[in-house]
Design a protein around this motif. Structure first.
Motif, PDB file in Angstrom:
ATOM      1  N   ALA A   2      10.449   0.144   1.682  1.00 49.67           N
ATOM      2  CA  ALA A   2       9.800   1.399   2.058  1.00 49.67           C
ATOM      3  C   ALA A   2       8.379   1.460   1.531  1.00 49.67           C
ATOM      4  O   ALA A   2       7.451   1.841   2.235  1.00 49.67           O
ATOM      5  CB  ALA A   2      10.609   2.586   1.524  1.00 49.67           C
ATOM      6  N   GLU A   3       8.198   1.046   0.235  1.00 45.34           N
ATOM      7  CA  GLU A   3       6.861   1.100  -0.326  1.00 45.34           C
ATOM      8  C   GLU A   3       5.924   0.176   0.440  1.00 45.34           C
ATOM      9  O   GLU A   3       4.765   0.490   0.675  1.00 45.34           O
ATOM     10  CB  GLU A   3       6.892   0.706  -1.802  1.00 45.34           C
ATOM     11  CG  GLU A   3       7.666   1.658  -2.703  1.00 45.34           C
ATOM     12  CD  GLU A   3       9.147   1.321  -2.758  1.00 45.34           C
ATOM     13  OE1 GLU A   3       9.590   0.473  -1.945  1.00 45.34           O
ATOM     14  OE2 GLU A   3       9.844   1.893  -3.603  1.00 45.34           O
ATOM     15  N   GLN A   4       6.448  -0.999   0.826  1.00 47.16           N
ATOM     16  CA  GLN A   4       5.650  -1.946   1.570  1.00 47.16           C
ATOM     17  C   GLN A   4       5.228  -1.354   2.904  1.00 47.16           C
ATOM     18  O   GLN A   4       4.080  -1.493   3.325  1.00 47.16           O
ATOM     19  CB  GLN A   4       6.463  -3.223   1.769  1.00 47.16           C
ATOM     20  CG  GLN A   4       5.652  -4.415   2.237  1.00 47.16           C
ATOM     21  CD  GLN A   4       6.510  -5.645   2.339  1.00 47.16           C
ATOM     22  OE1 GLN A   4       7.509  -5.644   3.047  1.00 47.16           O
ATOM     23  NE2 GLN A   4       6.147  -6.699   1.634  1.00 47.16           N
ATOM     24  N   SER A   5       6.127  -0.672   3.589  1.00 51.46           N
ATOM     25  CA  SER A   5       5.805  -0.053   4.867  1.00 51.46           C
ATOM     26  C   SER A   5       4.708   0.981   4.692  1.00 51.46           C
ATOM     27  O   SER A   5       3.786   1.072   5.508  1.00 51.46           O
ATOM     28  CB  SER A   5       7.049   0.617   5.456  1.00 51.46           C
ATOM     29  OG  SER A   5       8.050  -0.320   5.737  1.00 51.46           O
ATOM     30  N   GLU A   6       4.790   1.772   3.637  1.00 49.84           N
ATOM     31  CA  GLU A   6       3.780   2.803   3.407  1.00 49.84           C
ATOM     32  C   GLU A   6       2.422   2.179   3.106  1.00 49.84           C
ATOM     33  O   GLU A   6       1.387   2.654   3.583  1.00 49.84           O
ATOM     34  CB  GLU A   6       4.229   3.703   2.255  1.00 49.84           C
ATOM     35  CG  GLU A   6       5.418   4.582   2.630  1.00 49.84           C
ATOM     36  CD  GLU A   6       6.182   5.086   1.416  1.00 49.84           C
ATOM     37  OE1 GLU A   6       5.783   4.759   0.280  1.00 49.84           O
ATOM     38  OE2 GLU A   6       7.167   5.810   1.614  1.00 49.84           O
ATOM     39  N   ALA A   7       2.408   1.097   2.317  1.00 46.51           N
ATOM     40  CA  ALA A   7       1.149   0.441   2.005  1.00 46.51           C
ATOM     41  C   ALA A   7       0.516  -0.148   3.258  1.00 46.51           C
ATOM     42  O   ALA A   7      -0.693  -0.016   3.487  1.00 46.51           O
ATOM     43  CB  ALA A   7       1.368  -0.642   0.951  1.00 46.51           C
ATOM     44  N   LEU A   8       1.325  -0.815   4.096  1.00 46.58           N
ATOM     45  CA  LEU A   8       0.799  -1.380   5.333  1.00 46.58           C
ATOM     46  C   LEU A   8       0.276  -0.305   6.267  1.00 46.58           C
ATOM     47  O   LEU A   8      -0.794  -0.427   6.856  1.00 46.58           O
ATOM     48  CB  LEU A   8       1.891  -2.193   6.045  1.00 46.58           C
ATOM     49  CG  LEU A   8       2.105  -3.624   5.573  1.00 46.58           C
ATOM     50  CD1 LEU A   8       3.311  -4.227   6.266  1.00 46.58           C
ATOM     51  CD2 LEU A   8       0.868  -4.463   5.827  1.00 46.58           C
ATOM     52  N   GLU A   9       1.029   0.757   6.420  1.00 43.11           N
ATOM     53  CA  GLU A   9       0.601   1.847   7.288  1.00 43.11           C
ATOM     54  C   GLU A   9      -0.680   2.467   6.773  1.00 43.11           C
ATOM     55  O   GLU A   9      -1.583   2.811   7.548  1.00 43.11           O
ATOM     56  CB  GLU A   9       1.712   2.905   7.366  1.00 43.11           C
ATOM     57  CG  GLU A   9       1.353   4.141   8.195  1.00 43.11           C
ATOM     58  CD  GLU A   9       1.033   3.818   9.647  1.00 43.11           C
ATOM     59  OE1 GLU A   9       0.258   4.593  10.271  1.00 43.11           O
ATOM     60  OE2 GLU A   9       1.546   2.802  10.157  1.00 43.11           O
ATOM     61  N   LEU A  10      -0.786   2.591   5.464  1.00 44.88           N
ATOM     62  CA  LEU A  10      -1.985   3.177   4.873  1.00 44.88           C
ATOM     63  C   LEU A  10      -3.218   2.345   5.187  1.00 44.88           C
ATOM     64  O   LEU A  10      -4.295   2.890   5.461  1.00 44.88           O
ATOM     65  CB  LEU A  10      -1.792   3.267   3.355  1.00 44.88           C
ATOM     66  CG  LEU A  10      -2.757   4.147   2.571  1.00 44.88           C
ATOM     67  CD1 LEU A  10      -2.601   5.613   2.966  1.00 44.88           C
ATOM     68  CD2 LEU A  10      -2.510   3.973   1.078  1.00 44.88           C
ATOM     69  N   LEU A  11      -3.077   1.015   5.184  1.00 47.39           N
ATOM     70  CA  LEU A  11      -4.230   0.137   5.353  1.00 47.39           C
ATOM     71  C   LEU A  11      -4.482  -0.293   6.797  1.00 47.39           C
ATOM     72  O   LEU A  11      -5.531  -0.878   7.081  1.00 47.39           O
ATOM     73  CB  LEU A  11      -4.066  -1.114   4.483  1.00 47.39           C
ATOM     74  CG  LEU A  11      -4.047  -0.881   2.973  1.00 47.39           C
ATOM     75  CD1 LEU A  11      -3.973  -2.215   2.238  1.00 47.39           C
ATOM     76  CD2 LEU A  11      -5.260  -0.094   2.508  1.00 47.39           C
ATOM     77  N   THR A  12      -3.538  -0.032   7.696  1.00 46.33           N
ATOM     78  CA  THR A  12      -3.746  -0.431   9.090  1.00 46.33           C
ATOM     79  C   THR A  12      -3.651   0.738  10.068  1.00 46.33           C
ATOM     80  O   THR A  12      -4.022   0.597  11.229  1.00 46.33           O
ATOM     81  CB  THR A  12      -2.719  -1.507   9.516  1.00 46.33           C
ATOM     82  OG1 THR A  12      -1.393  -0.991   9.364  1.00 46.33           O
ATOM     83  CG2 THR A  12      -2.873  -2.762   8.670  1.00 46.33           C
ATOM     84  N   ALA A  14      -3.994   5.135  11.001  1.00 45.21           N
ATOM     85  CA  ALA A  14      -5.113   6.063  11.198  1.00 45.21           C
ATOM     86  C   ALA A  14      -5.832   6.386   9.895  1.00 45.21           C
ATOM     87  O   ALA A  14      -7.050   6.642   9.888  1.00 45.21           O
ATOM     88  CB  ALA A  14      -4.599   7.352  11.847  1.00 45.21           C
ATOM     89  N   THR A  15      -5.098   6.379   8.774  1.00 46.14           N
ATOM     90  CA  THR A  15      -5.732   6.743   7.506  1.00 46.14           C
ATOM     91  C   THR A  15      -6.664   5.660   6.983  1.00 46.14           C
ATOM     92  O   THR A  15      -7.493   5.926   6.100  1.00 46.14           O
ATOM     93  CB  THR A  15      -4.656   7.023   6.439  1.00 46.14           C
ATOM     94  OG1 THR A  15      -3.812   5.870   6.314  1.00 46.14           O
ATOM     95  CG2 THR A  15      -3.826   8.240   6.799  1.00 46.14           C
ATOM     96  N   ALA A  16      -6.545   4.430   7.494  1.00 47.25           N
ATOM     97  CA  ALA A  16      -7.380   3.347   6.987  1.00 47.25           C
ATOM     98  C   ALA A  16      -8.860   3.654   7.172  1.00 47.25           C
ATOM     99  O   ALA A  16      -9.679   3.399   6.281  1.00 47.25           O
ATOM    100  CB  ALA A  16      -7.019   2.033   7.687  1.00 47.25           C
TER     101      ALA A  16
END
Length: 437
Positions: A2-12, A14-16
């Motif tokens: 889950a943490e990995q998914s959040e980190a990837l989503e954060l960096l790729t 809309a929030t990136a």
């Protein structure tokens, strides 16, 4: 995961753009546009490279950025407003990295580090490699004259490695940048291989900040040659080159086999495309159950068509990226080449005939040297390891491309079961079936 998914989503996701924009603004500039070009994740940590267009005091310019989230930030990276990095005169200046903070929210990583490539916190040699004045001094010390040079970042994996091409009036060099504790070892490895007759680039020296100066190879990459049509490269010449790898490499840490990493790559597939999780993990379990690791010998470790240079006749004149050379299983090198070629035929349909022709020639040659069934199982492992490649470089339509690569891995697994009856489909026919699937 889950943490990995959040980190990837954060960096790729809309929030990136918001994070990159905040970091650029804190450094005195303005982000105009951006796109991610390289995505990697290990454990809970995600790291991404970007190409961006930035407006600064000196005008509008292109910039390469790196970012990481989901784990401990590297030394020298802090939150927005606390970092020493700056953009001055339209180029990076100052010793520190840009810095960014992730948005607060349930489950979001506490911090995100952002930096310009020249300020990569684990690749300090990249600052020198991207400085034409400093590189001109390197050219002079290498006997290539004290003239202006141009530099271009050719490859960049944030926090891990980079390659810069440097061109002057009297010649061309490649500057490979690795973490500081790896520079001398990489230099020594190049010297070891060239001394054994392996056509790797000659190392002209290294610096304490992880920069290794390499001579340019002649010819062109085998991958480029295949874009022009069939090549005359002899697979037996490829294996003879592998035979020249020195036994001193056996003293290095053992290379983990593609077979041993199959389950990891299957989980990675399920992570980036969840609906493929069951398929990829089931396939990997079958491959691992039937695969056998062979004797330990010196191997290249990442042996595929982009690493081999050939002349106009197809004869081998060079071998790149020997960082990975060490003890391993010869099946891995042979399977890596054929697996990459079979994926390349998917990626470049107009050139599939030339690519498949070489792959078939290699397969028939390698079948006489190793167990054909184990070779195809290992090729299946390699192809599965490449399944997340389209996501890593953020290709358009990467979800479908991932699915197609898992399907290709499964066909190699099936071919392993047919090979003893000599009924395995030729590569051309496999690709034809896939295009109609």
């Amino acid at each position: 995961m889950a943490e990995q998914s959040e980190a990837l989503e954060l960096l790729t996701g809309a929030t990136a753009g918001e994070i990159l924009g905040a970091a650029i603004e804190a450094a005195g500039g303005e982000l105009i546009e951006w796109r991610s070009t390289e995505v990697s994740h290990h454990g809970e940590t995600a790291t991404v490279a970007y190409r961006a267009k930035v407006s600064g005091p000196g005008g509008v310019f292109d910039e390469v950025l790196g970012a990481t989230a989901g784990g401990l930030l590297p030394d020298g990276v802090t939150v927005v407003g606390a970092g020493p990095g700056a953009l001055a005169g339209g180029r990076p200046a100052g010793p520190g990295a840009l810095a960014g903070g992730g948005p607060a929210g349930p489950g979001a990583p506490a911090e995100v580090g952002v930096w310009s490539a020249a300020n990569d916190p684990r690749l300090p040699g990249l600052r020198v490699a991207l400085d034409p004045v400093a590189v001109s001094s390197l050219f002079a010390r290498c006997g290539l004259g004290d003239h202006p040079v141009s530099v271009k970042l050719r490859a960049y994996r944030p926090l891990r490695r980079a390659v810069v091409e440097a061109v002057g009036p009297l010649g061309r060099l490649f500057l490979k940048v690795v973490p500081t504790d790896q520079g001398q070892a990489l230099h020594d490895r190049h010297r070891l291989l060239t001394g054994a007759g392996v056509p790797a680039p000659r190392s002209l020296g290294w610096t304490v900040d992880g920069l290794v100066v390499l001579e340019a190879l002649g010819g062109r990459a085998l991958r480029s040659a295949l874009r022009s049509g069939p090549v005359g490269t002899d697979p037996a010449e490829l294996t003879r080159m592998l035979d020249r790898l020195p036994t001193a490499l056996l003293e290095a840490p053992r290379r983990t086999s593609w077979l041993e990493r199959t389950s990891y790559y299957a989980r990675s597939v399920g992570h980036v495309v969840p609906e493929l999780a069951s398929w990829s993990t089931g396939l990997s379990a079958a491959i691992v159950a039937e695969g056998i690791i062979g004797p330990t010998v010196p191997v290249h470790g990442d042996f595929y068509e982009a690493q081999v240079h050939v002349d106009r006749s197809g004869a081998i004149v060079g071998l790149l990226d020997v960082d990975t050379a060490g003890p391993g299983d010869r099946l891995d090198d042979l399977a890596c080449l054929v697996g990459h070629l079979s994926v390349l035929a998917q990626v470049l349909p107009p050139h599939a005939n030339a690519i498949d022709g070489l792959a078939e020639h290699c397969l028939s040659t390698f079948d006489r040297q190793v167990d054909p069934r184990q070779l195809r199982l290992r090729i299946a492992s390699v192809v599965l390891s490449l399944a997340t490649g389209p996501h890593r470089v953020q290709d358009a339509g990467w979800q479908q491309a991932t699915r197609e690569r898992v399907a290709l891995a499964e066909r190699w697994y099936d071919a392993a079961h047919r090979v003893h009856r000599s009924t395995a489909l030729p590569l051309r026919e496999r690709n034809h079936h896939e295009s109609n699937a």
